[in-house]
Design a protein around this motif. Structure first.
Motif, PDB file in Angstrom:
ATOM      1  N   GLU A  28      -0.918  -1.484  -7.972  1.00  0.00           N
ATOM      2  CA  GLU A  28      -2.199  -0.767  -8.027  1.00  0.00           C
ATOM      3  C   GLU A  28      -2.953  -0.907  -6.706  1.00  0.00           C
ATOM      4  OE1 GLU A  28      -5.294   1.556  -9.242  1.00  0.00           O
ATOM      5  OE2 GLU A  28      -3.359   1.293 -10.221  1.00  0.00           O
ATOM      6  N   ARG A  31      -1.314   1.365  -4.180  1.00  0.00           N
ATOM      7  CA  ARG A  31      -1.719   2.767  -4.403  1.00  0.00           C
ATOM      8  C   ARG A  31      -3.124   3.024  -3.867  1.00  0.00           C
ATOM      9  NH1 ARG A  31       1.166   2.132  -9.173  1.00  0.00           N
ATOM     10  NH2 ARG A  31      -0.670   1.584 -10.390  1.00  0.00           N
ATOM     11  N   LYS A  32      -4.045   2.103  -4.136  1.00  0.00           N
ATOM     12  CA  LYS A  32      -5.415   2.264  -3.630  1.00  0.00           C
ATOM     13  C   LYS A  32      -5.436   2.239  -2.110  1.00  0.00           C
ATOM     14  CE  LYS A  32      -8.028   0.581  -7.571  1.00  0.00           C
ATOM     15  NZ  LYS A  32      -8.947  -0.418  -8.105  1.00  0.00           N
ATOM     16  N   GLU A  34      -2.986   3.128  -0.049  1.00  0.00           N
ATOM     17  CA  GLU A  34      -2.432   4.405   0.424  1.00  0.00           C
ATOM     18  C   GLU A  34      -3.449   5.532   0.277  1.00  0.00           C
ATOM     19  OE1 GLU A  34       0.303   5.112   2.113  1.00  0.00           O
ATOM     20  OE2 GLU A  34       0.728   2.972   2.144  1.00  0.00           O
ATOM     21  N   GLN A  35      -4.169   5.552  -0.819  1.00  0.00           N
ATOM     22  CA  GLN A  35      -5.172   6.594  -1.042  1.00  0.00           C
ATOM     23  C   GLN A  35      -6.298   6.486  -0.012  1.00  0.00           C
ATOM     24  OE1 GLN A  35      -7.148   6.364  -4.824  1.00  0.00           O
ATOM     25  NE2 GLN A  35      -7.989   8.416  -4.662  1.00  0.00           N
ATOM     26  N   ILE A  36      -6.801   5.285   0.197  1.00  0.00           N
ATOM     27  CA  ILE A  36      -7.869   5.081   1.179  1.00  0.00           C
ATOM     28  C   ILE A  36      -7.371   5.418   2.571  1.00  0.00           C
ATOM     29  CG2 ILE A  36      -9.287   3.308   2.303  1.00  0.00           C
ATOM     30  CD1 ILE A  36      -9.498   1.963  -0.491  1.00  0.00           C
ATOM     31  N   SER A  38      -4.857   7.443   3.469  1.00  0.00           N
ATOM     32  CA  SER A  38      -4.646   8.884   3.651  1.00  0.00           C
ATOM     33  C   SER A  38      -5.976   9.629   3.737  1.00  0.00           C
ATOM     34  CB  SER A  38      -3.773   9.456   2.538  1.00  0.00           C
ATOM     35  OG  SER A  38      -4.433   9.379   1.297  1.00  0.00           O
ATOM     36  N   ASN A  39      -6.968   9.216   2.946  1.00  0.00           N
ATOM     37  CA  ASN A  39      -8.293   9.846   3.044  1.00  0.00           C
ATOM     38  C   ASN A  39      -8.918   9.589   4.403  1.00  0.00           C
ATOM     39  OD1 ASN A  39      -8.284  10.987   0.520  1.00  0.00           O
ATOM     40  ND2 ASN A  39      -9.370   9.288  -0.442  1.00  0.00           N
TER      41      ASN A  39
END
Length: 171
Positions: A28, A31-32, A34-36, A38-39
């Motif tokens: 988890e 994933r967070k 990677e999301q941060i 990429s944003n």
């Protein structure tokens, strides 16, 4: 000895629980991350466009620092990116019958409206056309030829032409 063993087993049990908890939360966290990441990359991205500026006249001319990069999405639908000429002091003046290669940069894409950012992400690399527009010191606007809205596609076209010439000349 039994008391020591009991305390040691409790501490070991607590450590195992914390270890298991960390192991289950790592995916988890990844994933967070990677999301941060990429944003952050998406929002800190910008466009950098190199263009050959040609003066076919007999007098010196100069272009102004601001430029516009228009991406045509469809009939009467487009995105405008405001650009500035990098190294303005050295690249803005073009001698008679000469060329200068100028680089134009946009601000961060994050500063565009969200709808424009979504359109840019959707149409990047697609078969839509775009143009670079500049203005000279006399207020005369000039537009570039249309090119595809894709990184490196123009270079690929040049490489393909060169490869065709190399093939036909049997070197």
């Amino acid at each position: 000895m039994n008391e020591f063993k009991k305390i040691f087993e409790e501490n070991l049990s607590d450590a195992k629980e914390k270890y298991d908890e960390l192991q289950t939360s790592i995916p988890e966290m990844e994933r967070k991350y990677e999301q941060i990441n990429s944003n952050l990359i998406a929002n800190r991205s910008f466009f950098e466009i190199s263009a050959t500026l040609i003066n076919s006249g007999r007098l010196n001319t100069s272009i102004k620092r601001p430029a516009l990069f228009r991406v045509y999405i469809g009939k009467e639908n487009y995105i405008d990116l405001k650009l500035t000429l990098s190294d303005f002091e050295n690249k803005s003046e073009i001698a008679p019958n000469s060329t200068v290669v100028g680089t134009f940069s946009s601000t961060d894409i994050s500063q565009l409206p969200e709808e424009d950012r979504k359109l840019i992400n959707t149409y990047w690399g697609q078969s839509v056309q775009c143009k670079l527009l500049v203005e000279d010191v006399h207020g005369e606007p000039t537009a570039s030829n249309s090119i595809a809205f894709s990184e490196g596609l123009y270079q690929k076209i040049i490489f393909d032409r060169l490869a065709a010439v190399a093939t036909s000349q049997n070197m």
